[in-house]
Design an enzyme around this catalytic site. Structure first.
Site, PDB file in Angstrom:
ATOM      1  N   ASN A  13      26.761 -60.118  57.815  1.00  0.00           N
ATOM      2  CA  ASN A  13      27.048 -61.282  56.970  1.00  0.00           C
ATOM      3  C   ASN A  13      27.579 -62.354  57.917  1.00  0.00           C
ATOM      4  OD1 ASN A  13      27.945 -63.227  55.234  1.00  0.00           O
ATOM      5  ND2 ASN A  13      29.601 -62.007  54.346  1.00  0.00           N
ATOM      6  N   LYS A  15      28.243 -65.378  57.409  1.00  0.00           N
ATOM      7  CA  LYS A  15      29.169 -66.359  56.809  1.00  0.00           C
ATOM      8  C   LYS A  15      28.763 -67.769  57.239  1.00  0.00           C
ATOM      9  CE  LYS A  15      32.551 -62.713  56.464  1.00  0.00           C
ATOM     10  NZ  LYS A  15      33.935 -62.296  56.337  1.00  0.00           N
ATOM     11  N   HIS A 100      30.954 -62.004  47.133  1.00  0.00           N
ATOM     12  CA  HIS A 100      31.809 -61.770  48.299  1.00  0.00           C
ATOM     13  C   HIS A 100      33.220 -62.270  47.985  1.00  0.00           C
ATOM     14  CE1 HIS A 100      33.502 -62.035  52.305  1.00  0.00           C
ATOM     15  NE2 HIS A 100      32.601 -61.131  52.643  1.00  0.00           N
ATOM     16  N   GLU A 102      35.221 -63.923  49.618  1.00  0.00           N
ATOM     17  CA  GLU A 102      35.462 -65.332  49.972  1.00  0.00           C
ATOM     18  C   GLU A 102      34.945 -66.260  48.878  1.00  0.00           C
ATOM     19  OE1 GLU A 102      33.707 -65.008  53.833  1.00  0.00           O
ATOM     20  OE2 GLU A 102      35.362 -63.699  54.414  1.00  0.00           O
ATOM     21  N   GLU A 172      34.483 -53.831  49.961  1.00  0.00           N
ATOM     22  CA  GLU A 172      35.177 -54.605  50.989  1.00  0.00           C
ATOM     23  C   GLU A 172      36.616 -54.868  50.551  1.00  0.00           C
ATOM     24  OE1 GLU A 172      32.052 -56.813  53.569  1.00  0.00           O
ATOM     25  OE2 GLU A 172      32.796 -58.173  52.054  1.00  0.00           O
ATOM     26  N   GLY A 178      38.202 -59.720  58.125  1.00  0.00           N
ATOM     27  CA  GLY A 178      38.556 -60.714  59.144  1.00  0.00           C
ATOM     28  C   GLY A 178      39.967 -60.567  59.664  1.00  0.00           C
ATOM     29  N   SER A 218      36.319 -55.625  58.815  1.00  0.00           N
ATOM     30  CA  SER A 218      36.656 -55.332  60.215  1.00  0.00           C
ATOM     31  C   SER A 218      35.941 -54.102  60.748  1.00  0.00           C
ATOM     32  CB  SER A 218      38.174 -55.211  60.405  1.00  0.00           C
ATOM     33  OG  SER A 218      38.808 -56.419  60.033  1.00  0.00           O
TER      34      SER A 218
HETATM   35  P1  13P Z   1      34.683 -58.893  59.025  1.00  0.00           P
HETATM   36  O1  13P Z   1      33.760 -57.820  59.544  1.00  0.00           O
HETATM   37  O2  13P Z   1      34.694 -60.111  59.892  1.00  0.00           O
HETATM   38  O3  13P Z   1      36.030 -58.359  58.693  1.00  0.00           O
HETATM   39  O4  13P Z   1      34.051 -59.382  57.625  1.00  0.00           O
HETATM   40  C1  13P Z   1      33.660 -58.445  56.706  1.00  0.00           C
HETATM   41  C2  13P Z   1      32.923 -59.124  55.630  1.00  0.00           C
HETATM   42  O5  13P Z   1      33.482 -59.920  54.895  1.00  0.00           O
HETATM   43  C3  13P Z   1      31.500 -58.841  55.497  1.00  0.00           C
HETATM   44  O6  13P Z   1      30.989 -59.378  54.330  1.00  0.00           O
END
Ligand code: 13P
Length: 258
Positions: A13, A15, A100, A102, A172, A178, A218
């Site tokens: 992903n 982002k 997601h 976010e 997640e 992150g 992560s």
């Molecule tokens: P990270 O791997 O950067 O923690 O992000 C995970 C994520 O949100 C994947 O959709």
């Protein structure tokens, strides 16, 4: 174990990262590294809307599939700034990340809109990667299962057993995204197992056993193998580590070796 009933899926992903030339360069680097995964596991790059066409063209003829990071639920109309499922399939996009954390945190996404997007994606022939997960304080309060169970029930409301075959779930935990704080393999397995049990109650055991459930948060080159070895963790949704070809490939290879 029932792991052989479903395909492992490692998805990046990206982002809000990468311009078109950068996207092309990263995919050109990834393609040869992950070519040996063909027929064994699914490898996907979920990229910003502006990179979708570049990604589809760059990955043509390879085993890397392309996903979008969101989709609107209406077919067309006055929804400034939005992208429909038909627009994505016409481009050759196969997957789409929906719900997601976010989007839920910063853009007002709710379980109701996640459900609408999931239904619209499925109706258009896209495979949704539906994201669920608890906040830190929800885990601390001991309500992880209530939160995740509610998300699964609402997000998949009115999704038929036939449609479920095209759904991927990504667990997640929001506190792990992150942050460098990965859920332990035991914590991740516990919730992924709970998600499968919830699916078994909503549908039936065979339908639940066929659903790919990813872990995200992560996940990286160092911790992937341990997480992916767990019986209910069938893949990963990778943020930061998917932006580095070598790291992403280590995770893909861990899934191939399974
Ligand atoms: P990270 O791997 O950067 O923690 O992000 C995970 C994520 O949100 C994947 O959709």
């Amino acid at each position: 174990m029932n792991k052989n009933l479903r395909k492992a899926i490692i998805a990046g992903n990206w982002k809000m990262n990468k311009t078109r030339p950068e996207a092309k360069a990263l995919l050109e680097e990834i393609k040869p590294l992950v070519a040996n995964a063909e027929g064994k596991i699914e490898v996907i790059a979920c990229v910003p809307f502006t990179n979708l066409e570049t990604a589809v063209n760059t990955t043509a003829g390879s085993n890397v599939k392309v996903g979008a990071e969101n989709v609107h639920f209406e077919k067309s109309g006055a929804f400034t700034g939005e992208i429909s499922a038909d627009m994505l399939t016409e481009l050759g996009v196969e997957y789409v990340v929906i719900g997601h954390s976010e989007r839920r945190q910063y853009f007002g996404e709710t379980d109701e809109t996640v459900n609408k997007r999931t239904k619209a994606a499925l109706a258009a022939g896209l495979k949704p990667i539906v994201c669920v997960g608890e906040l830190k304080w929800e885990r601390e309060c001991g309500i992880t299962e209530e939160v995740v169970g509610k998300q699964i029930k609402l997000d998949l409301w009115d999704v038929t057993e036939e449609e479920l075959k095209n759904v991927v779930i990504a667990y997640e935990p929001v506190w792990a995204i992150g942050t460098g704080l990965t859920a332990t393999p035991e914590q991740a397995e516990e919730v992924c197992g709970f998600i499968r049990a919830t699916l078994a109650k909503l549908y039936n055991q065979a339908a639940a056993d066929a659903v790919t459930i990813q872990y995200g948060g992560s996940m990286n080159a160092k911790n992937a193998a341990e997480l992916l070895a767990k019986p209910n963790i069938d893949g990963g949704l990778i943020g930061g580590a998917s932006l580095k070809a070598a790291d992403f490939n280590v995770i893909v290879q861990a899934a191939v070796e399974g």
